[in-house]
Motif scaffolding. Structure first.
Motif, short mmCIF file in Angstrom:
data_model
loop_
_atom_site.label_atom_id
_atom_site.label_comp_id
_atom_site.label_asym_id
_atom_site.label_seq_id
_atom_site.Cartn_x
_atom_site.Cartn_y
_atom_site.Cartn_z
N GLU A 50 0.81 -1.22 0.00
CA GLU A 50 0.00 0.00 0.00
C GLU A 50 0.85 1.28 0.00
OE1 GLU A 50 0.39 -1.47 4.27
OE2 GLU A 50 -0.04 -2.32 2.29
N GLU A 51 2.14 1.14 0.35
CA GLU A 51 3.03 2.31 0.39
C GLU A 51 3.80 2.50 -0.92
OE1 GLU A 51 5.54 1.74 3.75
OE2 GLU A 51 3.93 2.00 5.21
N THR A 52 3.66 1.56 -1.86
CA THR A 52 4.36 1.66 -3.14
C THR A 52 3.50 2.40 -4.17
OG1 THR A 52 3.49 -0.47 -3.91
CG2 THR A 52 5.60 -0.49 -2.73
N PRO A 53 4.10 2.93 -5.24
CA PRO A 53 3.32 3.59 -6.29
C PRO A 53 2.32 2.61 -6.91
CG PRO A 53 5.67 3.99 -6.58
CD PRO A 53 5.54 2.94 -5.53
N SER A 54 1.25 3.11 -7.51
CA SER A 54 0.25 2.24 -8.11
C SER A 54 0.84 1.45 -9.28
CB SER A 54 -0.93 3.07 -8.62
OG SER A 54 -0.56 3.81 -9.77
N PHE A 55 0.18 0.36 -9.64
CA PHE A 55 0.65 -0.49 -10.74
C PHE A 55 0.72 0.30 -12.05
CE2 PHE A 55 -0.55 -3.30 -14.33
CZ PHE A 55 0.56 -4.14 -14.32
N GLY A 56 -0.35 1.06 -12.35
CA GLY A 56 -0.39 1.81 -13.61
C GLY A 56 0.74 2.82 -13.71
N ILE A 57 0.97 3.58 -12.64
CA ILE A 57 2.03 4.59 -12.62
C ILE A 57 3.40 3.92 -12.73
CG2 ILE A 57 3.23 6.23 -11.11
CD1 ILE A 57 0.82 7.43 -12.47
#
Length: 448
Positions: A222-229
């Motif tokens: 949840e602390e990582t950038p989104s998959f799409g980004i």
């Protein structure tokens, strides 16, 4: 005599690196001096030839290479690569887990160097293998295949970037053609071959791996950038360079003018500009948008360059040896031998690179040395597609990874394989990558 001198030089290089454990860059420079003198280059010109080789090789690629390293490091440290891998593995499901690992590694591998891809993804592979109660090798082979394929065929990796520059090939087209070659090659070597390898070396599938490689930086998803980004940031340089390459293909066919839009696309599609814009995007998406201080982001960029220093010197050393071969007339001698030959330039470049790869171990050094031998020959061959010759050189440089290749030992140790098991899995797998890459490149040569 020139070919005998080259053979002795290659043998000496192997002895210095493997026998005397000398640093690869130092060995390359020493051998370059020796080969230059043996080929009859005047004493007063030897140093200049070596300097020209280093400068000519690093002059164009250092910008792309340096920014590529920083881009990959930003994505890795933000947890973007972790998000890509975990998301794809979750979406593909247990039955198609190898496909998930392969595609996750391909996406990450475009932005990350081979060694970084392995180190970064191994902990994820370990945890999944443990959870599913399957062998680490079952997931490890698709992962290392993707890392090897991107390393051999796709800019901004050092080999394809450097050799495209040496041949004067369009880096954007090398990238586009490289993706076309890389995907089926990765499927053959990373998905299909492991099924056969399981029967050839079944003991490899009992490996539990090396725990030292399994303990790396962990992320809360949840602390990582989104998959799409994360995917968009990793693929952004590919998108920009593909735009430029597409323009180079379409414009001659349709014949439209160089209007402002065309000039802008050509500007942003240039490999150096594309990497610069991608780096700025990564600074924002992987850092500033997530409230990461700019100082911390710049520290990440600095650490990426710090680890790059020796690799850049080795690439420069390979360029020095290449220049010595050209200035010493070896390339011209080889060109005379093949004068009137109907041998495909793609096949010729692959053969030379494969031989040098087996002898030298380093794929990057093999590609640069190949350029010194192949460049003069290309002028004697009609209808040469420089982009495909660059790809064929990359394919040859992937063949038969064995004990003189640092990547071989990294794969062996990270997957916990014996020497015999490593030969039966990674050495054969790398050869499949090299041969398949050649076959698909030759097919492209017929089409384009």
């Amino acid at each position: 005599m020139p070919l005998v001198i080259v053979a002795i030089g290659v043998l000496l290089l192997i002895i210095l690196i493997m026998g005397f454990k000398l640093n690869t860059f130092v060995s390359l420079i020493m051998v370059s001096y020796g080969v230059a003198l043996a080929l009859g280059i005047p004493y007063t010109d030897v140093a200049k030839s070596i300097e020209n080789g280093i400068g000519g090789t690093l002059g164009h690629i250092s910008l792309i290479f340096g920014m590529g390293a920083m881009l990959g490091k930003l994505i890795a440290d933000a947890g973007g690569a972790n998000r890509i891998a975990v998301t794809l593995i979750d979406k593909f499901g247990e039955k198609r887990i190898q496909w998930a690992v392969l595609f996750a590694s391909l996406i990450c591998g475009i932005a990350l160097f081979l060694e970084v891809t392995i180190v970064l993804l191994i902990p994820i592979i370990y945890s999944i293998a443990k959870e599913l109660k399957i062998s680490i090798v079952h997931l490890g082979l698709p992962m290392v295949t993707a890392a090897l394929v991107t390393h051999a065929f796709l800019p901004p990796h050092p080999g394809p970037t450097a050799v495209a520059s040496e041949y004067g090939a369009n880096i954007g087209l090398v990238l586009v053609y490289g993706i076309i070659v890389a995907i089926p090659t990765a499927i053959l070597a990373g998905i299909l071959y492991p099924k056969l390898a399981k029967k050839i070396v079944p003991t490899a599938w009992t490996s539990k791996g090396s725990e030292s490689f399994g303990v790396q930086k962990t992320f809360k998803l949840e602390e990582t950038p989104s998959f799409g980004i994360s995917v968009f940031t990793a693929l952004f340089p590919v998108i920009l360079m593909a735009l430029g390459a597409g323009l180079d293909i379409i414009q001659p066919a349709i014949g439209f003018d160089n209007n402002m839009l065309v000039k802008v696309i050509r500007f942003i599609g240039n490999s150096s500009t594309a990497m610069g814009l991608s780096l700025l995007l990564a600074v924002y998406t992987m850092g500033l948008s997530r409230k990461v201080p700019i100082k911390e982001l710049m520290n990440t960029c600095t650490s990426a360059i710090n680890t790059l220093g020796m690799l850049l010197l080795i690439i420069g050393g390979g360029g020095a040896l290449k220049q010595v071969l050209i200035d010493g007339g070896v390339g011209d001698y080889v060109a005379k031998l093949f004068a009137g030959s109907h041998m495909s330039p793609v096949l010729f470049a692959w053969t030379v690179a494969a031989i040098l790869r087996i002898c030298l171990g380093s794929g990057t050094v093999a590609t640069l040395t190949t350029a010194g031998l192949v460049l003069p020959v290309l002028g004697t061959m009609p209808d040469v597609n420089l982009e495909l010759v660059a790809l064929a050189t990359g394919a040859g440089s992937a063949v038969a990874s064995h004990v003189n290749d640092a990547g071989f030992w990294m794969v062996k140790e990270s997957l916990g394989l014996s020497l015999k098991e490593a030969f039966g899995t990674y050495t054969v797998l790398s050869t499949i990558v090299g041969v398949s890459g050649l076959v698909f490149t030759l097919l492209l040569d017929v089409i384009v």
